[in-house]
Design a protein around this motif. Structure first.
Motif, PDB file in Angstrom:
ATOM      1  N   ARG A  47       0.826  -1.199   0.000  1.00  0.00           N
ATOM      2  CA  ARG A  47       0.000   0.000   0.000  1.00  0.00           C
ATOM      3  C   ARG A  47       0.868   1.260   0.000  1.00  0.00           C
ATOM      4  O   ARG A  47       1.888   1.307   0.692  1.00  0.00           O
ATOM      5  CB  ARG A  47      -0.935  -0.011   1.218  1.00  0.00           C
ATOM      6  CG  ARG A  47      -1.985  -1.115   1.169  1.00  0.00           C
ATOM      7  CD  ARG A  47      -2.859  -1.136   2.407  1.00  0.00           C
ATOM      8  NE  ARG A  47      -2.089  -1.453   3.605  1.00  0.00           N
ATOM      9  CZ  ARG A  47      -1.762  -0.584   4.547  1.00  0.00           C
ATOM     10  NH1 ARG A  47      -2.107   0.676   4.442  1.00  0.00           N
ATOM     11  NH2 ARG A  47      -1.065  -0.955   5.597  1.00  0.00           N
ATOM     12  N   PRO A  48       0.498   2.282  -0.759  1.00  0.00           N
ATOM     13  CA  PRO A  48       1.337   3.486  -0.872  1.00  0.00           C
ATOM     14  C   PRO A  48       1.698   4.112   0.469  1.00  0.00           C
ATOM     15  O   PRO A  48       2.838   4.521   0.672  1.00  0.00           O
ATOM     16  CB  PRO A  48       0.476   4.433  -1.720  1.00  0.00           C
ATOM     17  CG  PRO A  48      -0.380   3.526  -2.532  1.00  0.00           C
ATOM     18  CD  PRO A  48      -0.689   2.361  -1.646  1.00  0.00           C
ATOM     19  N   GLU A  49       0.730   4.198   1.396  1.00  0.00           N
ATOM     20  CA  GLU A  49       1.019   4.817   2.687  1.00  0.00           C
ATOM     21  C   GLU A  49       2.079   4.036   3.452  1.00  0.00           C
ATOM     22  O   GLU A  49       2.997   4.613   4.057  1.00  0.00           O
ATOM     23  CB  GLU A  49      -0.265   4.930   3.518  1.00  0.00           C
ATOM     24  CG  GLU A  49      -0.084   5.619   4.867  1.00  0.00           C
ATOM     25  CD  GLU A  49       0.307   7.086   4.734  1.00  0.00           C
ATOM     26  OE1 GLU A  49       0.777   7.653   5.734  1.00  0.00           O
ATOM     27  OE2 GLU A  49       0.153   7.664   3.647  1.00  0.00           O
ATOM     28  N   LEU A  50       1.972   2.708   3.421  1.00  0.00           N
ATOM     29  CA  LEU A  50       2.965   1.874   4.097  1.00  0.00           C
ATOM     30  C   LEU A  50       4.317   2.005   3.425  1.00  0.00           C
ATOM     31  O   LEU A  50       5.354   2.060   4.099  1.00  0.00           O
ATOM     32  CB  LEU A  50       2.502   0.416   4.101  1.00  0.00           C
ATOM     33  CG  LEU A  50       3.447  -0.595   4.756  1.00  0.00           C
ATOM     34  CD1 LEU A  50       3.703  -0.238   6.214  1.00  0.00           C
ATOM     35  CD2 LEU A  50       2.871  -2.003   4.640  1.00  0.00           C
ATOM     36  N   MET A  51       4.335   2.064   2.094  1.00  0.00           N
ATOM     37  CA  MET A  51       5.589   2.216   1.371  1.00  0.00           C
ATOM     38  C   MET A  51       6.258   3.541   1.736  1.00  0.00           C
ATOM     39  O   MET A  51       7.478   3.598   1.928  1.00  0.00           O
ATOM     40  CB  MET A  51       5.340   2.156  -0.137  1.00  0.00           C
ATOM     41  CG  MET A  51       6.592   2.026  -0.966  1.00  0.00           C
ATOM     42  SD  MET A  51       7.308   0.373  -0.824  1.00  0.00           S
ATOM     43  CE  MET A  51       8.880   0.621  -1.650  1.00  0.00           C
ATOM     44  N   ARG A  52       5.470   4.584   1.869  1.00  0.00           N
ATOM     45  CA  ARG A  52       6.046   5.883   2.257  1.00  0.00           C
ATOM     46  C   ARG A  52       6.668   5.812   3.646  1.00  0.00           C
ATOM     47  O   ARG A  52       7.755   6.346   3.871  1.00  0.00           O
ATOM     48  CB  ARG A  52       4.970   6.977   2.191  1.00  0.00           C
ATOM     49  CG  ARG A  52       4.646   7.442   0.781  1.00  0.00           C
ATOM     50  CD  ARG A  52       3.793   8.693   0.793  1.00  0.00           C
ATOM     51  NE  ARG A  52       2.418   8.400   1.184  1.00  0.00           N
ATOM     52  CZ  ARG A  52       1.458   8.077   0.325  1.00  0.00           C
ATOM     53  NH1 ARG A  52       1.727   7.970  -0.963  1.00  0.00           N
ATOM     54  NH2 ARG A  52       0.238   7.843   0.760  1.00  0.00           N
ATOM     55  N   HIS A  53       5.995   5.165   4.569  1.00  0.00           N
ATOM     56  CA  HIS A  53       6.545   5.006   5.915  1.00  0.00           C
ATOM     57  C   HIS A  53       7.861   4.227   5.860  1.00  0.00           C
ATOM     58  O   HIS A  53       8.826   4.566   6.562  1.00  0.00           O
ATOM     59  CB  HIS A  53       5.541   4.278   6.806  1.00  0.00           C
ATOM     60  CG  HIS A  53       4.484   5.156   7.377  1.00  0.00           C
ATOM     61  ND1 HIS A  53       4.535   5.675   8.657  1.00  0.00           N
ATOM     62  CD2 HIS A  53       3.330   5.630   6.839  1.00  0.00           C
ATOM     63  CE1 HIS A  53       3.471   6.415   8.887  1.00  0.00           C
ATOM     64  NE2 HIS A  53       2.716   6.406   7.799  1.00  0.00           N
ATOM     65  N   ALA A  54       7.893   3.165   5.058  1.00  0.00           N
ATOM     66  CA  ALA A  54       9.098   2.336   4.965  1.00  0.00           C
ATOM     67  C   ALA A  54      10.263   3.111   4.367  1.00  0.00           C
ATOM     68  O   ALA A  54      11.396   3.036   4.869  1.00  0.00           O
ATOM     69  CB  ALA A  54       8.812   1.084   4.145  1.00  0.00           C
ATOM     70  N   LEU A  55      10.012   3.868   3.307  1.00  0.00           N
ATOM     71  CA  LEU A  55      11.083   4.634   2.675  1.00  0.00           C
ATOM     72  C   LEU A  55      11.574   5.756   3.583  1.00  0.00           C
ATOM     73  O   LEU A  55      12.763   6.079   3.602  1.00  0.00           O
ATOM     74  CB  LEU A  55      10.614   5.192   1.337  1.00  0.00           C
ATOM     75  CG  LEU A  55      10.337   4.158   0.243  1.00  0.00           C
ATOM     76  CD1 LEU A  55       9.807   4.839  -1.009  1.00  0.00           C
ATOM     77  CD2 LEU A  55      11.579   3.338  -0.078  1.00  0.00           C
ATOM     78  N   THR A  56      10.653   6.346   4.336  1.00  0.00           N
ATOM     79  CA  THR A  56      11.060   7.363   5.305  1.00  0.00           C
ATOM     80  C   THR A  56      11.971   6.748   6.362  1.00  0.00           C
ATOM     81  O   THR A  56      12.991   7.341   6.748  1.00  0.00           O
ATOM     82  CB  THR A  56       9.828   7.992   5.968  1.00  0.00           C
ATOM     83  OG1 THR A  56       9.022   8.622   4.969  1.00  0.00           O
ATOM     84  CG2 THR A  56      10.238   9.037   6.996  1.00  0.00           C
ATOM     85  N   ALA A  57      11.620   5.547   6.825  1.00  0.00           N
ATOM     86  CA  ALA A  57      12.461   4.849   7.810  1.00  0.00           C
ATOM     87  C   ALA A  57      13.819   4.512   7.215  1.00  0.00           C
ATOM     88  O   ALA A  57      14.847   4.609   7.900  1.00  0.00           O
ATOM     89  CB  ALA A  57      11.761   3.587   8.293  1.00  0.00           C
ATOM     90  N   LEU A  58      13.837   4.128   5.947  1.00  0.00           N
ATOM     91  CA  LEU A  58      15.107   3.816   5.291  1.00  0.00           C
ATOM     92  C   LEU A  58      16.004   5.043   5.247  1.00  0.00           C
ATOM     93  O   LEU A  58      17.218   4.954   5.481  1.00  0.00           O
ATOM     94  CB  LEU A  58      14.843   3.283   3.885  1.00  0.00           C
ATOM     95  CG  LEU A  58      16.055   2.821   3.085  1.00  0.00           C
ATOM     96  CD1 LEU A  58      16.782   1.663   3.788  1.00  0.00           C
ATOM     97  CD2 LEU A  58      15.642   2.399   1.675  1.00  0.00           C
ATOM     98  N   GLY A  59      15.427   6.187   4.957  1.00  0.00           N
ATOM     99  CA  GLY A  59      16.214   7.417   4.969  1.00  0.00           C
ATOM    100  C   GLY A  59      16.695   7.779   6.355  1.00  0.00           C
ATOM    101  O   GLY A  59      17.838   8.194   6.544  1.00  0.00           O
ATOM    102  N   ARG A  60      15.817   7.604   7.347  1.00  0.00           N
ATOM    103  CA  ARG A  60      16.166   7.960   8.722  1.00  0.00           C
ATOM    104  C   ARG A  60      17.284   7.092   9.273  1.00  0.00           C
ATOM    105  O   ARG A  60      18.140   7.555  10.036  1.00  0.00           O
ATOM    106  CB  ARG A  60      14.918   7.829   9.601  1.00  0.00           C
ATOM    107  CG  ARG A  60      15.117   8.265  11.042  1.00  0.00           C
ATOM    108  CD  ARG A  60      13.799   8.352  11.774  1.00  0.00           C
ATOM    109  NE  ARG A  60      13.117   7.070  11.915  1.00  0.00           N
ATOM    110  CZ  ARG A  60      11.990   6.739  11.289  1.00  0.00           C
ATOM    111  NH1 ARG A  60      11.401   7.594  10.466  1.00  0.00           N
ATOM    112  NH2 ARG A  60      11.437   5.547  11.477  1.00  0.00           N
TER     113      ARG A  60
END
Length: 238
Positions: free
Chosen positions: A72-85
């Motif tokens: 799901r797009p929202e979950l993907m955004r959370h995951a990519l944000t975590a990857l950056g963090r």
């Protein structure tokens, strides 16, 4: 393994964003800045040598590099944000695992996503008994507490392998306050009979772990091969 979605012509938009993201991830500082809403300037060199124009990684987060029917797009955004963090702690950033605990255990919700080419593979995975005390098949809550037998949420880095009571297993290091007790709790990736597809035919849901990511016995080696060491697992219910 339940589903293997390979990149095709209809997914070129996802692949382009994935390639750009792979190039951006080569510069962790730029990733972190972009995820705070700042513009990353210059060009990104992708793994095949192509040069892409500048764009903010924040915009890539809004355009997930995989099919929306997989993650799901929202979950993907959370995951990519975590990857950056957590970029400094994630040694390999070409693939990530995303566990969608919004879905029931009857669904293939452990997704390994190649953010370079957009391919993804999905597997069944159990959640902890402490997260689903009445065994409904749905995760009700998370816990980071020792002895809770619950799943915990957040970003993990996949660590080394060992052989324990569940056979070959992989240690996980929690990177967030919501899962930083994962290593002492022995929250790991392992296989279990109660995560095999046969459970769905007889019970309509998987069994429960003690908080570990328990995958099917036939899937374990493939998961290990694709995840490897030094990559991120992101687990959430969003």
């Amino acid at each position: 393994m339940i589903e293997d979605v390979s990149a095709g012509p209809q997914r070129r938009a996802f692949l382009k964003s994935g390639l750009a993201l792979a190039g951006a991830l080569a510069v962790p500082g730029a990733v972190s800045a972009a995820l705070r809403g700042q513009q990353v300037r210059g060009t990104f060199a992708t793994m095949d040598g192509a040069v892409l124009p500048s764009r903010s990684v924040a915009s890539l987060v809004s355009t997930p590099p995989t099919s929306t029917r997989v993650v799901r797009p929202e979950l993907m955004r959370h995951a990519l944000t975590a990857l950056g963090r957590h970029a400094d702690a994630i040694r390999h950033q070409d693939r990530i695992a995303i566990v969608d605990f919004t879905a029931p255990s009857a669904k293939a919700r452990f997704h390994i996503v190649d953010i370079v080419n957009g391919d993804s593979t999905s597997y069944l995975v159990a959640h902890g008994s402490g997260s689903d005390p009445t065994h409904t098949g749905w995760l009700q809550r998370f816990s980071n507490a020792d002895g809770s037998n619950a799943s915990c949420e957040g970003a993990f880095v996949a660590s080394d392998y060992y052989v324990g009571k569940h056979g070959r297993s992989q240690r996980l290091v929690g990177l967030d306050p919501t899962n930083d007790n994962a290593l002492p709790r022995a929250i790991v990736v392992h296989s279990a009979w109660y995560s095999n597809p046969e459970m769905l035919r007889t019970h309509g849901m998987l069994g429960r772990s003690q908080g570990c990511f328990a995958v099917g016995e036939q899937d374990l080696q493939t998961v290990f091969d694709r995840l490897g060491e030094g990559r991120m697992i992101y687990a959430a219910k969003v």
